[in-house]
Motif scaffolding. Structure first.
Motif, short mmCIF file in Angstrom:
data_model
loop_
_atom_site.label_atom_id
_atom_site.label_comp_id
_atom_site.label_asym_id
_atom_site.label_seq_id
_atom_site.Cartn_x
_atom_site.Cartn_y
_atom_site.Cartn_z
N ASN A 25 0.83 -1.21 0.00
CA ASN A 25 0.00 0.00 0.00
C ASN A 25 0.87 1.26 0.00
OD1 ASN A 25 -2.36 -1.50 0.04
ND2 ASN A 25 -2.59 -1.39 2.26
N GLU A 26 1.94 1.26 0.79
CA GLU A 26 2.81 2.42 0.85
C GLU A 26 3.55 2.63 -0.47
OE1 GLU A 26 2.96 4.68 3.38
OE2 GLU A 26 1.22 3.50 4.03
N LYS A 33 1.34 4.19 -3.16
CA LYS A 33 1.15 5.64 -3.07
C LYS A 33 2.28 6.38 -3.78
CE LYS A 33 -1.17 5.24 1.43
NZ LYS A 33 -1.04 5.52 2.89
N THR A 34 3.49 5.87 -3.60
CA THR A 34 4.65 6.50 -4.26
C THR A 34 4.54 6.37 -5.77
OG1 THR A 34 6.06 6.02 -2.36
CG2 THR A 34 7.16 6.48 -4.45
N THR A 75 10.72 5.51 0.21
CA THR A 75 9.57 4.85 0.83
C THR A 75 9.98 3.54 1.48
OG1 THR A 75 8.07 5.82 -0.80
CG2 THR A 75 7.26 3.90 0.39
N VAL A 97 9.54 2.63 5.50
CA VAL A 97 8.77 1.53 6.08
C VAL A 97 9.67 0.57 6.87
CG1 VAL A 97 7.01 1.66 4.27
CG2 VAL A 97 8.92 0.06 4.01
#
Length: 282
Positions: free
Chosen positions: A39-40, A43-44, A133, A137
């Protein structure tokens, strides 16, 4: 502090105390981490007008040598998806002017997929943010923890047959980002092996034939598939001892702790439980 998997394990322990749900502690967390991290990363990619599938193709081409060129078949094997899926991806990327498809000069039946200047610029703009990113994380783990985790995950992948010959890995043995093995996603020099791993290695589609990938990048024969055959760390003596203990009713997880790998980079360590299961299943 507890996580969701602790809750699941506790519930199973109460409802089915006769079962050993220990594997869920690992597999469940791998699954949840994959979803949260995905998910992260998504977004990027979206901030650059991409999704994970599009970035996979562009990144695979970007690190495929100075020509940044592969065939659709090579991309298909790298992405572990069907020919229809890779065709759709290429159609979208070509429509945006990010890749081109041209017939081979030596074989008219072969098409080469290449990055355009715009595609190259886009992946080069996206990559630093992508790495930022990934670093974000992983920020909750120390460098030592990251090194240990990377090593354990590599061991797990190797036990499942997901390997490549070391001579095909550019810069093997050199430091890789944040000081832990496999920590960087830098772009190596030189052309990777045909069908080399893509950035994410998606789950195979239903009609995907895994054995063909086994022949390409898992280091096994076509008939064996990516997880076929006894792992090389389990020699005849170890296998005989494992079978003896298994016949005595000793759990495989405990058998693994009683054995020692005698050669190779893992010498002196016990084999993984997954590799021992594969050996015993011969």
């Amino acid at each position: 502090m507890a996580d969701h998997v602790d809750l699941v394990l506790g519930q199973w322990g109460a409802q089915r105390p006769d079962l050993d749900v220990t594997p869920m502690a690992v597999i469940g967390r791998l699954s949840r981490v994959s979803r949260l991290v995905g998910n992260e990363l998504g977004k990027t990619f979206a901030a650059h007008g991409l999704d994970s599938a599009s970035f996979d193709v562009l990144a695979t081409l970007r690190r495929s040598g100075p020509e940044h060129r592969l065939t659709p078949a090579e991309l298909m094997r790298a992405a572990m998806v069907t020919s229809g899926a890779i065709t759709q991806r290429l159609d979208r990327l070509q429509a945006r002017g990010l890749v081109t498809r041209t017939p081979s000069e030596s074989d008219g039946r072969v098409v080469h997929v290449s990055l355009t200047e715009e595609g190259l610029a886009l992946v080069d703009r996206t990559l630093p943010d992508h790495l930022a990113t990934e670093n974000r994380v992983l920020a909750g783990l120390s460098g030592a923890d990251l090194g240990a985790l990377a090593g354990l995950l590599r061991d797990l992948l190797e036990s499942l047959g997901d390997t490549v010959p070391e001579e095909l890995v550019p810069g093997r043995g050199e430091p890789a980002g944040r000081g832990f093995p496999g920590g960087g996603a830098g772009i190596p020099d030189g052309t990777p092996a045909e069908g080399s791993e893509n950035e994410f290695c998606e789950s195979p589609a239903e009609d995907y034939r895994a054995p063909s990938v086994g022949a390409e990048y898992a280091g096994h024969g076509r008939a064996g598939g990516p997880a076929g055959g006894r792992p090389k760390v389990v020699d005849e003596e170890m296998l005989a001892r494992a079978r003896e203990l298994r016949a005595q009713g000793v759990p495989v997880a405990e058998i693994a702790t009683r054995l020692t790998i005698r050669t190779g980079k893992n010498a002196g360590r016990p084999p993984s439980v997954a590799s021992l299961y594969r050996a015993l299943a011969e």
